[in-house]
Design a protein around this motif. Sequence first.
Motif, PDB file in Angstrom:
ATOM      1  N   TYR A 171       9.586 -77.739  -6.830  1.00 14.33           N
ATOM      2  CA  TYR A 171       8.476 -78.677  -6.646  1.00 14.33           C
ATOM      3  C   TYR A 171       8.344 -79.134  -5.194  1.00 14.33           C
ATOM      4  N   ILE A 172       9.432 -79.222  -4.498  1.00  9.53           N
ATOM      5  CA  ILE A 172       9.374 -79.523  -3.067  1.00  9.53           C
ATOM      6  C   ILE A 172       8.672 -78.371  -2.340  1.00  9.53           C
ATOM      7  N   GLY A 173       9.051 -77.136  -2.649  1.00 11.04           N
ATOM      8  CA  GLY A 173       8.404 -75.966  -2.055  1.00 11.04           C
ATOM      9  C   GLY A 173       6.927 -75.905  -2.387  1.00 11.04           C
ATOM     10  N   LEU A 174       6.590 -76.279  -3.622  1.00  2.00           N
ATOM     11  CA  LEU A 174       5.184 -76.295  -4.031  1.00  2.00           C
ATOM     12  C   LEU A 174       4.394 -77.331  -3.221  1.00  2.00           C
ATOM     13  N   LEU A 175       4.965 -78.518  -3.035  1.00  6.66           N
ATOM     14  CA  LEU A 175       4.308 -79.545  -2.218  1.00  6.66           C
ATOM     15  C   LEU A 175       4.158 -79.092  -0.764  1.00  6.66           C
ATOM     16  N   ILE A 176       5.149 -78.408  -0.249  1.00  4.11           N
ATOM     17  CA  ILE A 176       5.072 -77.890   1.121  1.00  4.11           C
ATOM     18  C   ILE A 176       3.929 -76.884   1.238  1.00  4.11           C
ATOM     19  N   CYS A 177       3.825 -75.985   0.276  1.00  8.43           N
ATOM     20  CA  CYS A 177       2.753 -74.977   0.302  1.00  8.43           C
ATOM     21  C   CYS A 177       1.374 -75.630   0.189  1.00  8.43           C
ATOM     22  N   ILE A 178       1.234 -76.573  -0.715  1.00  5.28           N
ATOM     23  CA  ILE A 178      -0.060 -77.251  -0.888  1.00  5.28           C
ATOM     24  C   ILE A 178      -0.430 -78.010   0.380  1.00  5.28           C
ATOM     25  N   SER A 179       0.531 -78.715   0.959  1.00  4.13           N
ATOM     26  CA  SER A 179       0.264 -79.477   2.188  1.00  4.13           C
ATOM     27  C   SER A 179      -0.133 -78.560   3.338  1.00  4.13           C
ATOM     28  N   SER A 180       0.563 -77.435   3.459  1.00  8.29           N
ATOM     29  CA  SER A 180       0.239 -76.512   4.552  1.00  8.29           C
ATOM     30  C   SER A 180      -1.142 -75.887   4.342  1.00  8.29           C
ATOM     31  N   LEU A 182      10.056 -71.605  -2.809  1.00 11.66           N
ATOM     32  CA  LEU A 182       9.578 -71.287  -4.160  1.00 11.66           C
ATOM     33  C   LEU A 182      10.273 -70.046  -4.708  1.00 11.66           C
ATOM     34  N   TYR A 183      10.312 -69.004  -3.902  1.00  9.05           N
ATOM     35  CA  TYR A 183      10.920 -67.749  -4.333  1.00  9.05           C
ATOM     36  C   TYR A 183      12.386 -67.948  -4.717  1.00  9.05           C
ATOM     37  N   ASP A 184      13.125 -68.624  -3.841  1.00 10.77           N
ATOM     38  CA  ASP A 184      14.550 -68.810  -4.100  1.00 10.77           C
ATOM     39  C   ASP A 184      14.777 -69.762  -5.274  1.00 10.77           C
ATOM     40  N   SER A 185      13.904 -70.727  -5.447  1.00  6.71           N
ATOM     41  CA  SER A 185      14.029 -71.646  -6.576  1.00  6.71           C
ATOM     42  C   SER A 185      13.853 -70.904  -7.899  1.00  6.71           C
ATOM     43  N   PHE A 195      14.171 -78.916  -8.839  1.00  6.46           N
ATOM     44  CA  PHE A 195      13.630 -79.846  -7.844  1.00  6.46           C
ATOM     45  C   PHE A 195      13.193 -79.138  -6.565  1.00  6.46           C
ATOM     46  N   PRO A 196      13.978 -78.189  -6.046  1.00 12.68           N
ATOM     47  CA  PRO A 196      13.488 -77.464  -4.855  1.00 12.68           C
ATOM     48  C   PRO A 196      12.165 -76.735  -5.096  1.00 12.68           C
TER      49      PRO A 196
END
Length: 168
Positions: free
Chosen positions: A56-65, A33-36, A53-54
Motif C-alpha cells: 500500500y505504501i508502494g501504491l501510494l507512491i505510484c499514485i502520487s507520482s 509493489l513488485y517485491d511486496s 503494508f509495503p
Amino acid sequence: MSQNHPANGDGVRSVVVDLAVAVAIFALGALVLYDSVRLGASWTPEGPQPGYFPFYIGLLICISSLAVFAGALLKLRSDRAIFVRRHEFRRVLVILLPSTAYVLGVQLIGIYVSSALFIGLFMRLVGRYGWLRSAGVGIGVSVVAFMLFEVWFKIPLPKGPLEALIGY
C-alpha cells in the motif's frame, strides 16, 4: 526578464525535472509493489503477510507520482521556469561526481583508501592546495580514522586489498 525566465533558455526547465522525477519515483514505487507481491501482500487468517503494508505504501507512491506527472504535463507548454542553469549544474557536478566515485570506491577498495584519495584529490583539484598538503591531509585523516575505528574501538568498516596486506 527575471532569473527564472531567461530569454536564451540556458538550462533545464523545472517542468522537465518534475516529469523526470515523477517517472523515477513511479519506478521505485513499482519496484516496491513488485517485491511486496513477491513476499505476499494479502491478509491471511494469521494476519498480514510481509508485503501487505509495503504494497500500500508502494501504491501510494505510484499514485502520487502519477499526479505529479499529470500536473507537470499540464504545465509543459506554459511554464518556462528554469530549474538549473548549465553553469550552476557544472558546479553541482564538481561535488556529485567525485562523491559518487568515492561511494563506489568504498565498495571496491575500502573506506580508508577511498577517503584518502577523495580528501586529497578534492583538496588539490577543488581547493587548489599543493600536492604535498593534500596528500598529507588525505592520508592523515584516513590513518587516524583507521586507528580510531579498527584498532581502538574495534568497529570494522569496509576494507580493501591494502588493509588485507597489513592483516586487517
